[in-house]
Write a protein that holds these residues in place. Sequence first.
Motif, mmCIF file in Angstrom:
data_model
loop_
_atom_site.group_PDB
_atom_site.id
_atom_site.type_symbol
_atom_site.label_atom_id
_atom_site.label_comp_id
_atom_site.label_asym_id
_atom_site.label_seq_id
_atom_site.Cartn_x
_atom_site.Cartn_y
_atom_site.Cartn_z
ATOM 1 N N GLN A 376 0.824 -1.201 0.000
ATOM 2 C CA GLN A 376 0.000 0.000 0.000
ATOM 3 C C GLN A 376 0.866 1.261 0.000
ATOM 4 O O GLN A 376 0.410 2.337 -0.413
ATOM 5 N N GLY A 379 1.041 3.354 -3.063
ATOM 6 C CA GLY A 379 -0.008 4.332 -3.340
ATOM 7 C C GLY A 379 0.270 5.687 -2.730
ATOM 8 O O GLY A 379 -0.494 6.633 -2.948
ATOM 9 N N TYR A 390 4.895 -6.836 -1.576
ATOM 10 C CA TYR A 390 3.598 -7.120 -2.207
ATOM 11 C C TYR A 390 2.972 -8.358 -1.608
ATOM 12 O O TYR A 390 3.578 -9.434 -1.605
ATOM 13 N N THR A 396 -6.069 -10.052 -7.283
ATOM 14 C CA THR A 396 -6.033 -8.634 -6.900
ATOM 15 C C THR A 396 -6.276 -7.767 -8.125
ATOM 16 O O THR A 396 -5.817 -8.062 -9.230
ATOM 17 N N GLU A 400 -4.576 -1.879 -8.558
ATOM 18 C CA GLU A 400 -3.632 -1.983 -7.456
ATOM 19 C C GLU A 400 -2.299 -2.532 -7.944
ATOM 20 O O GLU A 400 -1.225 -2.038 -7.570
#
Length: 538
Positions: A376, A379, A390, A396, A400
């Motif tokens: 995350q 991001g 990861y 997924t 993303e």
Amino acid sequence: MRQHRTIPRLRLLGSLLLVLAAGVAGTGAAPDGAAAAPAVRPLGDIVPAPTSVRPSGSPYTLTARTAIRVDADSRAARRVGAYLASVLRPATGYPLPVVDDDEARGGIRLRLDARGRELGDEGYRMESGRQGVTLTARTPAGLFHGVQTLRQQLPAAVEHDTPRPGPWTVAGGTITDTPRYGYRGAMLDVSRHFFTVGQVKRYIDQMALYKINTLHLHLSDDQGWRIAVDSWPRLATYGGSTQVGGGQGGFYTKAQYREIVAYAASRHLEVVPEIDMPGHTNAALASYAELNCDGVAPPLYTGTEVGFSSLCVNKDVTYDFVDDVIRELAALTPGRYLHIGGDEAHSTSHEDYVAFMDRVQPVVAKYGKTVIGWHQLAGARPAPGALVQYWGLDRTGDAEKAGVARAAQNGTGLILSPADRLYLDMKYTKDTPLGLSWAGYVEVRRAYDWDPGAYLPGVPASAVRGVEAPLWTETVSSSAHIERMAFPRLLGAAELGWSPAAAHDWEAYRQRLAGQGPRLEAMGVDFHRSPQVPWRTE
């Protein structure tokens, strides 16, 4: 001498091992239909698969006269020799003295040669013949990894802690071996259930046998804070006082944490500590009311839900807290990395998340460490040199994955821990008594049969720094539980991290893995006996 690197040889080795295993299976009865292990393990019949294997000449057999010879001026080689002797003495009953190398022939010789650039930071060469075994490496880590290969080439009974009859024979030939990735990790979640120093050491020893070089400790979460912090003492004494299900929990004193770090270093593993934030922080929030936006401390939490907690991103005290924790933890940790978590921060807005990471990552750098964060972090704005871990699934969403790929294309390194491949807390099948299944069932083949270098679309192969197998502990509360969930899947992760991509072959791997069954049994590991593997007996 020309180095023989060769992936075609690995394919041939795999085929030979398949033939050998089939022949053995037809030559004698064994419990539950398992095949008996060969008297002399074929050269290269180990995990992870070596880079180059050249069988030749006669085998070497250890005797009561065998000595471990090291250069007189090499303390590092002597330490590796002492470790090797401690592993081999209980089962063989031999004295195996560690002595200065006087150029006499015979025995086990450990050599450090700084000129061996082709072996890199962790590679080694093992040469075995009638007169003895010589292990050569450029670094102590490489020599230590070579010792694990020598150990696996001996009969599995060598892992027992009481005398066994032998013989202790190593096949003749040369193995030249270097790792594919520099980061080969396993994570242990000590937050949801606490594990003692002794339990962590046991896991370290098991990891070392398979050339894993990183232990990631998940030290904080909603259910428990597990490391003493002098400037915020209630984190450990109160935040660490429970665990999932309401047990007594626990925490590591600074001396105990240093003990773990030193023990890992003696096995050439680097410890990566993780303080998860801004989410997964209920233990900290319960310990100090001022870390909450409303100034009210929540109760301690012993459940397993995620995503409900968050540090107060807009309070200055939050960053005083972060600075103090990172400063003290960095001072205890000689390794390169400090993991700041960053996953499942569902109670934090995206804008606040980005702002938080912008302030926290420079703190890690200030104290001399490199940031690792869950994916995350991609991001937000990963710091220069940061690694992103990861943990998504095959299913997924593309958006993303594309965000992670963009970060990788911009220079962020990746550690791959896809949950439906490498999460060791996932059930093997629906009938597995321990574990979870939100990522699906992960049997041994699924854990092994994928390529880290080509797993995420758009990610340059050069961005992949390695792999890590996390073990979350919602349902895991003992060493026996750790071992049942980690083994044998952890061996697949080790091979993905070490062996060249061209060596990847499920059929050959399952035969080599089968030979690890007696070794794990001798070590007292109650592993999952997957029906996908034709387990051998000793």
